[in-house]
Design a protein around this motif. Structure first.
Motif, PDB file in Angstrom:
ATOM      1  N   THR A 109       0.871  -1.240   0.115  1.00 37.50           N
ATOM      2  CA  THR A 109       0.077   0.005  -0.107  1.00 37.50           C
ATOM      3  C   THR A 109       0.778   1.198   0.084  1.00 37.50           C
ATOM      4  O   THR A 109       0.639   2.197  -0.794  1.00 37.50           O
ATOM      5  CB  THR A 109      -1.044  -0.060   1.135  1.00 37.50           C
ATOM      6  OG1 THR A 109      -1.705  -1.142   1.285  1.00 37.50           O
ATOM      7  CG2 THR A 109      -1.830   1.256   1.233  1.00 37.50           C
ATOM      8  N   THR A 110       1.875   1.328   0.822  1.00 36.58           N
ATOM      9  CA  THR A 110       2.745   2.317   0.583  1.00 36.58           C
ATOM     10  C   THR A 110       3.441   2.487  -0.333  1.00 36.58           C
ATOM     11  O   THR A 110       3.502   3.908  -0.996  1.00 36.58           O
ATOM     12  CB  THR A 110       3.722   2.261   1.982  1.00 36.58           C
ATOM     13  OG1 THR A 110       3.018   2.036   3.287  1.00 36.58           O
ATOM     14  CG2 THR A 110       5.048   3.474   1.948  1.00 36.58           C
ATOM     15  N   THR A 111       4.088   1.441  -0.944  1.00 36.33           N
ATOM     16  CA  THR A 111       4.739   1.546  -2.445  1.00 36.33           C
ATOM     17  C   THR A 111       3.677   2.018  -3.406  1.00 36.33           C
ATOM     18  O   THR A 111       4.259   2.957  -4.124  1.00 36.33           O
ATOM     19  CB  THR A 111       5.350   0.312  -2.644  1.00 36.33           C
ATOM     20  OG1 THR A 111       6.176  -0.361  -1.763  1.00 36.33           O
ATOM     21  CG2 THR A 111       5.826   0.239  -3.937  1.00 36.33           C
ATOM     22  N   THR A 112       2.531   1.625  -3.261  1.00 34.31           N
ATOM     23  CA  THR A 112       1.536   2.273  -4.358  1.00 34.31           C
ATOM     24  C   THR A 112       1.301   3.468  -4.106  1.00 34.31           C
ATOM     25  O   THR A 112       1.403   4.260  -5.085  1.00 34.31           O
ATOM     26  CB  THR A 112       0.227   1.143  -4.107  1.00 34.31           C
ATOM     27  OG1 THR A 112       0.477  -0.134  -4.305  1.00 34.31           O
ATOM     28  CG2 THR A 112      -0.866   1.797  -5.034  1.00 34.31           C
ATOM     29  N   ARG A 113       0.941   4.127  -3.065  1.00 35.17           N
ATOM     30  CA  ARG A 113       1.021   5.597  -2.471  1.00 35.17           C
ATOM     31  C   ARG A 113       2.205   6.209  -3.371  1.00 35.17           C
ATOM     32  O   ARG A 113       2.020   7.362  -3.836  1.00 35.17           O
ATOM     33  CB  ARG A 113       0.702   5.867  -1.483  1.00 35.17           C
ATOM     34  CG  ARG A 113      -0.621   5.463  -0.831  1.00 35.17           C
ATOM     35  CD  ARG A 113      -0.792   5.723   0.709  1.00 35.17           C
ATOM     36  NE  ARG A 113      -2.092   5.099   1.043  1.00 35.17           N
ATOM     37  CZ  ARG A 113      -2.376   4.532   2.313  1.00 35.17           C
ATOM     38  NH1 ARG A 113      -1.377   4.701   3.194  1.00 35.17           N
ATOM     39  NH2 ARG A 113      -3.489   3.963   2.655  1.00 35.17           N
ATOM     40  N   ASN A 168       4.268   5.306  -5.656  1.00 36.21           N
ATOM     41  CA  ASN A 168       4.386   5.311  -7.046  1.00 36.21           C
ATOM     42  C   ASN A 168       3.282   6.412  -7.470  1.00 36.21           C
ATOM     43  O   ASN A 168       3.576   6.847  -8.639  1.00 36.21           O
ATOM     44  CB  ASN A 168       4.125   3.728  -7.473  1.00 36.21           C
ATOM     45  CG  ASN A 168       5.102   2.924  -7.332  1.00 36.21           C
ATOM     46  OD1 ASN A 168       6.207   3.540  -7.417  1.00 36.21           O
ATOM     47  ND2 ASN A 168       4.881   1.645  -7.468  1.00 36.21           N
ATOM     48  N   LEU A 169       2.230   6.360  -6.949  1.00 38.48           N
ATOM     49  CA  LEU A 169       1.155   7.525  -7.334  1.00 38.48           C
ATOM     50  C   LEU A 169       1.706   9.138  -7.361  1.00 38.48           C
ATOM     51  O   LEU A 169       1.547   9.594  -8.412  1.00 38.48           O
ATOM     52  CB  LEU A 169      -0.403   7.435  -6.795  1.00 38.48           C
ATOM     53  CG  LEU A 169      -1.147   6.044  -7.029  1.00 38.48           C
ATOM     54  CD1 LEU A 169      -2.116   6.206  -5.974  1.00 38.48           C
ATOM     55  CD2 LEU A 169      -1.376   6.010  -8.359  1.00 38.48           C
ATOM     56  N   GLN A 170       2.288   8.923  -6.359  1.00 36.14           N
ATOM     57  CA  GLN A 170       2.938  10.590  -5.994  1.00 36.14           C
ATOM     58  C   GLN A 170       4.107  10.817  -7.030  1.00 36.14           C
ATOM     59  O   GLN A 170       4.316  11.907  -7.561  1.00 36.14           O
ATOM     60  CB  GLN A 170       3.712  10.367  -4.446  1.00 36.14           C
ATOM     61  CG  GLN A 170       2.365  10.659  -3.453  1.00 36.14           C
ATOM     62  CD  GLN A 170       3.102  10.557  -2.028  1.00 36.14           C
ATOM     63  OE1 GLN A 170       4.279  10.206  -1.945  1.00 36.14           O
ATOM     64  NE2 GLN A 170       2.364  10.952  -1.255  1.00 36.14           N
ATOM     65  N   THR A 179       4.372   9.238  -9.930  1.00 37.29           N
ATOM     66  CA  THR A 179       3.595   9.582 -11.093  1.00 37.29           C
ATOM     67  C   THR A 179       3.054  10.883 -11.351  1.00 37.29           C
ATOM     68  O   THR A 179       3.150  11.666 -12.599  1.00 37.29           O
ATOM     69  CB  THR A 179       2.569   8.427 -11.602  1.00 37.29           C
ATOM     70  OG1 THR A 179       3.080   7.246 -11.500  1.00 37.29           O
ATOM     71  CG2 THR A 179       1.718   8.755 -12.812  1.00 37.29           C
ATOM     72  N   SER A 180       2.520  11.386 -10.346  1.00 38.14           N
ATOM     73  CA  SER A 180       1.895  12.766 -10.491  1.00 38.14           C
ATOM     74  C   SER A 180       3.243  13.835 -10.475  1.00 38.14           C
ATOM     75  O   SER A 180       2.912  14.786 -11.408  1.00 38.14           O
ATOM     76  CB  SER A 180       1.196  12.914  -8.916  1.00 38.14           C
ATOM     77  OG  SER A 180       0.674  14.187  -8.882  1.00 38.14           O
ATOM     78  N   GLU A 194       4.556  13.764 -14.165  1.00 36.44           N
ATOM     79  CA  GLU A 194       3.413  14.422 -15.093  1.00 36.44           C
ATOM     80  C   GLU A 194       3.523  15.954 -14.863  1.00 36.44           C
ATOM     81  O   GLU A 194       3.551  16.702 -15.876  1.00 36.44           O
ATOM     82  CB  GLU A 194       2.045  13.965 -14.782  1.00 36.44           C
ATOM     83  CG  GLU A 194       1.691  12.540 -15.172  1.00 36.44           C
ATOM     84  CD  GLU A 194       0.360  11.979 -14.902  1.00 36.44           C
ATOM     85  OE1 GLU A 194      -0.388  12.735 -14.021  1.00 36.44           O
ATOM     86  OE2 GLU A 194       0.098  10.892 -15.183  1.00 36.44           O
TER      87      GLU A 194
END
Length: 118
Positions: free
Chosen positions: A51-55, A57-59, A61-62, A65
């Motif tokens: 879950t932490t890694t996913t968060r 990765n989203l940060q 990616t953001s 971008e």
């Protein structure tokens, strides 16, 4: 009677052995339950890490971008500056040409005026 005594002794021995095996089985069951508890906790920790890694990765990616958007804006600005500089360079060259032409006309008029004054 000796035979009965021997059967009783064997039964008592077998019962003792069954009790020992039962006790060992209970201990193994207890150990297995403890191991399952540890595995559940480990899996929970792995899930939290995912879950932490996913968060993260989203940060990332953001942020990537956003950086891409800023880079595109910088490229547009640099292109605009280059185009403006090119235009100003052309205008400066045209001004220099006009200035040269005016200098030539001025020199020609001065030469004509000197002829009339003489």
């Amino acid at each position: 009677m000796g035979n009965i005594q021997q059967v009783i002794c064997e039964l008592q021995h077998d019962i003792s052995r069954i009790a020992e095996v039962n006790k060992e089985s209970q201990q193994q069951t207890h150990d297995s339950v403890a191991n399952v508890g540890q595995m559940v906790e480990t899996l929970r920790l792995v899930g939290d890490a995912v879950t932490t890694t996913t968060r993260m990765n989203l940060q990332i990616t953001s942020a990537a971008e956003e950086q891409s958007s800023v880079a595109e804006e910088i490229i547009r600005s640099v292109t605009l500056i280059r185009d403006t500089t090119d235009s100003l360079t052309e205008q400066a060259a045209e001004s220099a040409s006009v200035n040269d032409a005016l200098n030539q006309l001025t020199a020609h008029q001065q030469a004509l005026m000197q002829r009339f004054q003489a």
